[in-house]
Write an enzyme that holds these catalytic residues in place. Sequence first.
Site, PDB file in Angstrom:
ATOM      1  N   PRO A   1      -5.435 -10.835 -16.845  1.00 34.83           N
ATOM      2  CA  PRO A   1      -5.685 -12.270 -16.749  1.00 34.83           C
ATOM      3  C   PRO A   1      -4.669 -13.033 -15.905  1.00 34.83           C
ATOM      4  CG  PRO A   1      -4.924 -11.653 -18.948  1.00 34.83           C
ATOM      5  CD  PRO A   1      -5.271 -10.383 -18.222  1.00 34.83           C
ATOM      6  N   ASN A   2      -5.204 -13.978 -15.177  1.00 32.79           N
ATOM      7  CA  ASN A   2      -4.454 -14.929 -14.339  1.00 32.79           C
ATOM      8  C   ASN A   2      -3.910 -14.317 -13.056  1.00 32.79           C
ATOM      9  OD1 ASN A   2      -4.732 -17.152 -16.227  1.00 32.79           O
ATOM     10  ND2 ASN A   2      -3.338 -15.992 -17.538  1.00 32.79           N
TER      11      ASN A   2
ATOM     12  N   ARG B   1      -0.096 -19.320  -8.420  1.00 31.31           N
ATOM     13  CA  ARG B   1       0.396 -19.361  -9.793  1.00 31.31           C
ATOM     14  C   ARG B   1       1.916 -19.119  -9.848  1.00 31.31           C
ATOM     15  NH1 ARG B   1      -0.068 -14.216 -13.852  1.00 31.31           N
ATOM     16  NH2 ARG B   1       0.781 -15.273 -15.679  1.00 31.31           N
TER      17      ARG B   1
ATOM     18  N   TYR C   1       6.014 -15.146  -9.289  1.00 29.38           N
ATOM     19  CA  TYR C   1       5.059 -14.128  -8.836  1.00 29.38           C
ATOM     20  C   TYR C   1       4.869 -14.066  -7.318  1.00 29.38           C
ATOM     21  CZ  TYR C   1       3.992 -14.078 -13.814  1.00 29.38           C
ATOM     22  OH  TYR C   1       4.092 -13.988 -15.180  1.00 29.38           O
TER      23      TYR C   1
ATOM     24  N   ASN D   1      -1.920  -3.524 -14.219  1.00 27.56           N
ATOM     25  CA  ASN D   1      -1.069  -4.636 -14.636  1.00 27.56           C
ATOM     26  C   ASN D   1      -1.912  -5.439 -15.627  1.00 27.56           C
ATOM     27  OD1 ASN D   1       0.400  -6.927 -15.023  1.00 27.56           O
ATOM     28  ND2 ASN D   1       0.857  -7.274 -12.854  1.00 27.56           N
TER      29      ASN D   1
ATOM     30  N   ALA E   1      -0.767 -10.671 -19.422  1.00 27.24           N
ATOM     31  CA  ALA E   1      -0.391 -11.088 -20.779  1.00 27.24           C
ATOM     32  C   ALA E   1      -0.916 -10.130 -21.852  1.00 27.24           C
ATOM     33  CB  ALA E   1      -0.889 -12.500 -21.041  1.00 27.24           C
TER      34      ALA E   1
ATOM     35  N   GLU F   1       1.996   1.691 -15.245  1.00 32.83           N
ATOM     36  CA  GLU F   1       1.984   0.261 -15.594  1.00 32.83           C
ATOM     37  C   GLU F   1       2.868  -0.485 -14.596  1.00 32.83           C
ATOM     38  OE1 GLU F   1       3.551  -0.334 -19.522  1.00 32.83           O
ATOM     39  OE2 GLU F   1       3.662  -2.524 -19.309  1.00 32.83           O
TER      40      GLU F   1
ATOM     41  N   HIS G   1       4.347  -4.361 -13.330  1.00 33.94           N
ATOM     42  CA  HIS G   1       4.514  -5.813 -13.498  1.00 33.94           C
ATOM     43  C   HIS G   1       5.246  -6.361 -12.294  1.00 33.94           C
ATOM     44  CE1 HIS G   1       3.052  -5.639 -17.562  1.00 33.94           C
ATOM     45  NE2 HIS G   1       3.806  -4.561 -17.728  1.00 33.94           N
TER      46      HIS G   1
ATOM     47  N   ARG H   1      12.808 -11.618 -19.140  1.00 33.98           N
ATOM     48  CA  ARG H   1      12.152 -12.897 -19.426  1.00 33.98           C
ATOM     49  C   ARG H   1      12.141 -13.144 -20.943  1.00 33.98           C
ATOM     50  NH1 ARG H   1       6.726 -13.168 -16.080  1.00 33.98           N
ATOM     51  NH2 ARG H   1       6.914 -15.341 -16.771  1.00 33.98           N
TER      52      ARG H   1
END
Length: 139
Positions: free
Chosen positions: A9-10, A17, A22, A71, A74, A95, A97, A104
């Site tokens: 998502p996103n 964004r 990012y 990825n 969230a 995976e 990111h 974070r």
Amino acid sequence: MKIAIINGPNLNLLGTRETSIYGAQTFDAFFESLKQKFPTVEFHYFQSNIEGELVDEIQRVGFSYDGLIINPAAYTHTSVAIGDAIAAIKTPVIEVHISNIFGREDFRKLSHVSAKSIGVISGLGLKGYALAVEYFQQD
Ligand code: DQA
């Protein structure tokens, strides 16, 4: 070699964004450069904001592709279903990111995916996807 890339998502909003986290590049523009960098790889790209659609796609590519780069965004931190789907498939998973999830907020330090993946690339920007492709190519 067939490699699937799944974004959660996103990540469709990359380029606009939270660009300080990012970056300013859209995923479409990055994906074009990725295909040029690895001309012999057959890529399949899928993005969804919906958890169940991500599970369906993991299952769809998970028995015939040579590698899956995911990825889950969230959902990394919340989705037992995505972790279970990755554990259920045969295709090896990396995976990725874009940001360093370990630098974070605390809630981002938990991943339901990492333990079921070969490895994790986090914090190297979009380059992380290219590094994951390189790993699969050397394998
Ligand atoms: C992300 C990190 C996640 O914590 C976040 O929810 C995202 C993107 C990353 O690529 O850095 O949406 O997966």
